[in-house]
Design an enzyme around this catalytic site. Structure first.
Site, PDB file in Angstrom:
ATOM      1  N   GLU A   1       0.925  -1.267   0.049  1.00 41.61           N
ATOM      2  CA  GLU A   1      -0.025  -0.058   0.238  1.00 41.61           C
ATOM      3  C   GLU A   1       0.724   1.334   0.147  1.00 41.61           C
ATOM      4  OE1 GLU A   1      -0.829  -0.354   4.931  1.00 41.61           O
ATOM      5  OE2 GLU A   1      -1.816   1.220   3.723  1.00 41.61           O
TER       6      GLU A   1
ATOM      7  N   THR B   1       2.525  -8.124  -0.965  1.00 48.35           N
ATOM      8  CA  THR B   1       2.727  -8.119   0.716  1.00 48.35           C
ATOM      9  C   THR B   1       2.186  -9.569   1.155  1.00 48.35           C
ATOM     10  OG1 THR B   1       1.576  -7.189   2.712  1.00 48.35           O
ATOM     11  CG2 THR B   1       0.442  -7.106   0.651  1.00 48.35           C
TER      12      THR B   1
ATOM     13  N   ASP C   1       0.966  -9.630   3.815  1.00 54.15           N
ATOM     14  CA  ASP C   1      -0.332  -9.736   4.415  1.00 54.15           C
ATOM     15  C   ASP C   1      -1.591  -9.762   3.830  1.00 54.15           C
ATOM     16  OD1 ASP C   1       1.294  -8.759   6.660  1.00 54.15           O
ATOM     17  OD2 ASP C   1       0.908  -6.860   6.800  1.00 54.15           O
TER      18      ASP C   1
ATOM     19  N   ARG D   1       0.840 -27.729  27.559  1.00 55.01           N
ATOM     20  CA  ARG D   1       0.979 -26.242  27.984  1.00 55.01           C
ATOM     21  C   ARG D   1       0.136 -25.445  27.014  1.00 55.01           C
ATOM     22  NH1 ARG D   1       7.406 -26.399  27.121  1.00 55.01           N
ATOM     23  NH2 ARG D   1       8.206 -26.427  29.257  1.00 55.01           N
TER      24      ARG D   1
ATOM     25  N   MET E   1       2.503 -12.671  11.471  1.00 57.79           N
ATOM     26  CA  MET E   1       2.383 -11.139  10.992  1.00 57.79           C
ATOM     27  C   MET E   1       1.227 -10.834  10.477  1.00 57.79           C
ATOM     28  SD  MET E   1       6.030 -10.312   9.041  1.00 57.79           S
ATOM     29  CE  MET E   1       7.360  -9.649  10.052  1.00 57.79           C
ATOM     30  N   GLY E   2       0.786  -9.556  10.411  1.00 60.18           N
ATOM     31  CA  GLY E   2      -0.633  -9.167  10.000  1.00 60.18           C
ATOM     32  C   GLY E   2      -0.977  -7.909  10.556  1.00 60.18           C
TER      33      GLY E   2
ATOM     34  N   GLU F   1      -0.114 -10.064  14.722  1.00 64.70           N
ATOM     35  CA  GLU F   1       0.609  -8.895  15.354  1.00 64.70           C
ATOM     36  C   GLU F   1      -0.179  -7.907  15.679  1.00 64.70           C
ATOM     37  OE1 GLU F   1       3.885  -7.965  13.119  1.00 64.70           O
ATOM     38  OE2 GLU F   1       2.660  -7.360  11.505  1.00 64.70           O
TER      39      GLU F   1
ATOM     40  N   ARG G   1       8.649 -14.080   6.041  1.00 67.58           N
ATOM     41  CA  ARG G   1       9.029 -13.506   4.940  1.00 67.58           C
ATOM     42  C   ARG G   1      10.226 -14.003   3.879  1.00 67.58           C
ATOM     43  NH1 ARG G   1       8.191  -7.479   6.676  1.00 67.58           N
ATOM     44  NH2 ARG G   1      10.373  -7.171   5.869  1.00 67.58           N
TER      45      ARG G   1
HETATM   46  O1  F6P Z   1       3.567  -5.207   5.744  1.00 63.15           O
HETATM   47  C1  F6P Z   1       4.204  -6.642   5.787  1.00 63.15           C
HETATM   48  C2  F6P Z   1       4.892  -6.736   7.040  1.00 63.15           C
HETATM   49  O2  F6P Z   1       5.529  -7.881   7.095  1.00 63.15           O
HETATM   50  C3  F6P Z   1       3.992  -6.668   8.146  1.00 63.15           C
HETATM   51  O3  F6P Z   1       3.144  -7.701   8.535  1.00 63.15           O
HETATM   52  C4  F6P Z   1       4.815  -6.191   9.507  1.00 63.15           C
HETATM   53  O4  F6P Z   1       4.016  -5.503  10.384  1.00 63.15           O
HETATM   54  C5  F6P Z   1       5.793  -5.288   8.816  1.00 63.15           C
HETATM   55  O5  F6P Z   1       5.761  -5.709   7.482  1.00 63.15           O
HETATM   56  C6  F6P Z   1       7.203  -5.463   9.472  1.00 63.15           C
HETATM   57  O6  F6P Z   1       7.958  -4.550   8.803  1.00 63.15           O
HETATM   58  P1  F6P Z   1       9.541  -4.554   8.963  1.00 63.15           P
HETATM   59  O7  F6P Z   1      10.139  -5.584   8.427  1.00 63.15           O
HETATM   60  O8  F6P Z   1       9.804  -3.077   8.603  1.00 63.15           O
HETATM   61  O9  F6P Z   1       9.647  -4.501  10.628  1.00 63.15           O
END
Ligand code: F6P
Length: 342
Positions: A103, A126, A128, A163, A170-171, A222, A275
């Site tokens: 974005e 992305t 996300d 446990r 991420m998200g 997150e 990632r």
């Molecule tokens: O926008 C993609 C993303 O992976 C998000 O899920 C995450 O909050 C962010 O990037 C983390 O960014 P950086 O690698 O800059 O800490």
């Protein structure tokens, strides 16, 4: 014709497949020259570029990351940023720019194209999966597979010790990774940014899972937030697009669960593992097709557009529409998955 390419924002698996698709078709079919700008918008801002030709894109299809580097540089926040970009493009005789990003990166491309006459084409990426106007972004499928494998592994260790295992994925604004990996991995609770959660309800689900003699797995995005209270953050720093660095909710929730249920809880934060590394076959397929269609936009002079997936077709949508709103999880879909909670 000389075409510039850049990759901006957080990296994601499949970026190199797009670059390869663009360059292969552009050189072979259209006889274009390519320049790769380094580190997102920093490249055109500072005139930092490398030559991209067919040998430069050999062997990169299965490689994660981006051979061009990436950054969250926002040229709209830099003094004279637009003028510097225009000057550098003119100096290098660039007639079209392909921006591969989420974005923020595409938001800049939309403004450069719409307000400043820079001929841009966008490619959505992305992990996300939160860009509207496309059914999927590449990188998402790989991230979901990585998170699912992690959840599968966490089940066995959680059960050995009886446990609670809280998995933070991420998200930032959208819970797509949590929802898909949580469902695929058989999680007992899935928490997403779109729906504030009630810690007592989470504890009830955890307790009922223990009652059935299984150990609970809680998947939390997150960006998820408790009903009473604010976003839980470890770090308050902002990037140049004004985003805070997320992470912390998983650890906080595990402590709350321990306190309220008396059961032992541990947290796994998957972070950038989601990632990194090689893209899934689906992401290679999607990224490659996006690349091939992006260079066709350039060929047809169809600027100010983003390529997008609709069903199984690649279509073109105005860049401005593509970045106007985020694609978040529909409450009905979340409700559907809720049958597995507890
Ligand atoms: O926008 C993609 C993303 O992976 C998000 O899920 C995450 O909050 C962010 O990037 C983390 O960014 P950086 O690698 O800059 O800490």
């Amino acid at each position: 014709m000389r075409v510039g390419v850049l990759t901006g924002g957080g990296d994601c698996p499949g970026l190199n497949a797009v670059i390869r698709g663009v360059v292969r078709k552009g050189v072979q079919e259209y006889g274009y020259d390519f320049v790769g700008f380094k580190d997102g918008w920093r490249g055109p801002l500072e005139g930092d570029a490398i030559r991209l030709d067919i040998p430069a894109v050999r062997g990169i299809l299965p490689r994660g990351g981006t051979i061009l580097g990436s950054s969250r540089t926002n040229p709209l926040k830099v003094q004279d940023g637009i003028r510097r970009i225009k000057d550098n493009l003119a100096k290098q005789e660039i007639q079209a720019l392909i921006a591969i990003g989420g974005e923020d990166t595409l938001g800049v491309a939309a403004r450069l194209s719409g307000e400043y006459g820079v001929p841009c084409v966008g490619v959505p990426k992305t992990i996300d999966n939160d860009l509207s106007a496309t059914d999927y972004t590449f990188g998402f499928d790989t991230a979901v597979n990585i998170a699912t494998e992690a959840i599968d592994r966490l089940h066995t260790t959680a059960e050995s010790h009886m446990r609670v295992l809280v998995v933070e994925v991420m998200g930032r604004h959208a819970g797509w990774i949590a929802l898909h990996s949580g469902l695929a991995g058989g999680a007992n609770v899935i928490l997403i940014p779109e729906q504030r959660f009630d810690v007592d309800q989470v504890c009830d689900w955890v307790t009922s899972r223990f009652r059935a003699s299984y150990a609970p797995i809680v998947v939390v995005a997150e960006g998820a937030m408790p009903k009473d209270g604010d976003m839980v953050l470890k770090d308050q720093s902002l990037d140049s697009f004004g985003h805070v660095r997320l992470s912390g909710v998983g650890e906080w929730l595990a402590k709350e669960i321990e306190k309220r249920t008396g059961k032992e809880a541990r947290t796994t934060v998957l972070g950038h593992v989601q990632r990194g590394g090689t893209p899934s076959a689906f992401d290679r397929w999607l990224a490659t097709r996006f690349g091939l269609h992006a260079i066709d936009c350039v060929r047809e002079g169809d600027f100010g557009k983003m390529v997008a997936l609709r069903g199984t077709d690649i279509v073109r949508v105005p860049l401005a529409d593509a970045t106007a709103r985020l694609k978040t999880v529909d409450p009905k879909l979340y409700e559907e998955v809720g049958v597995f909670f507890g």
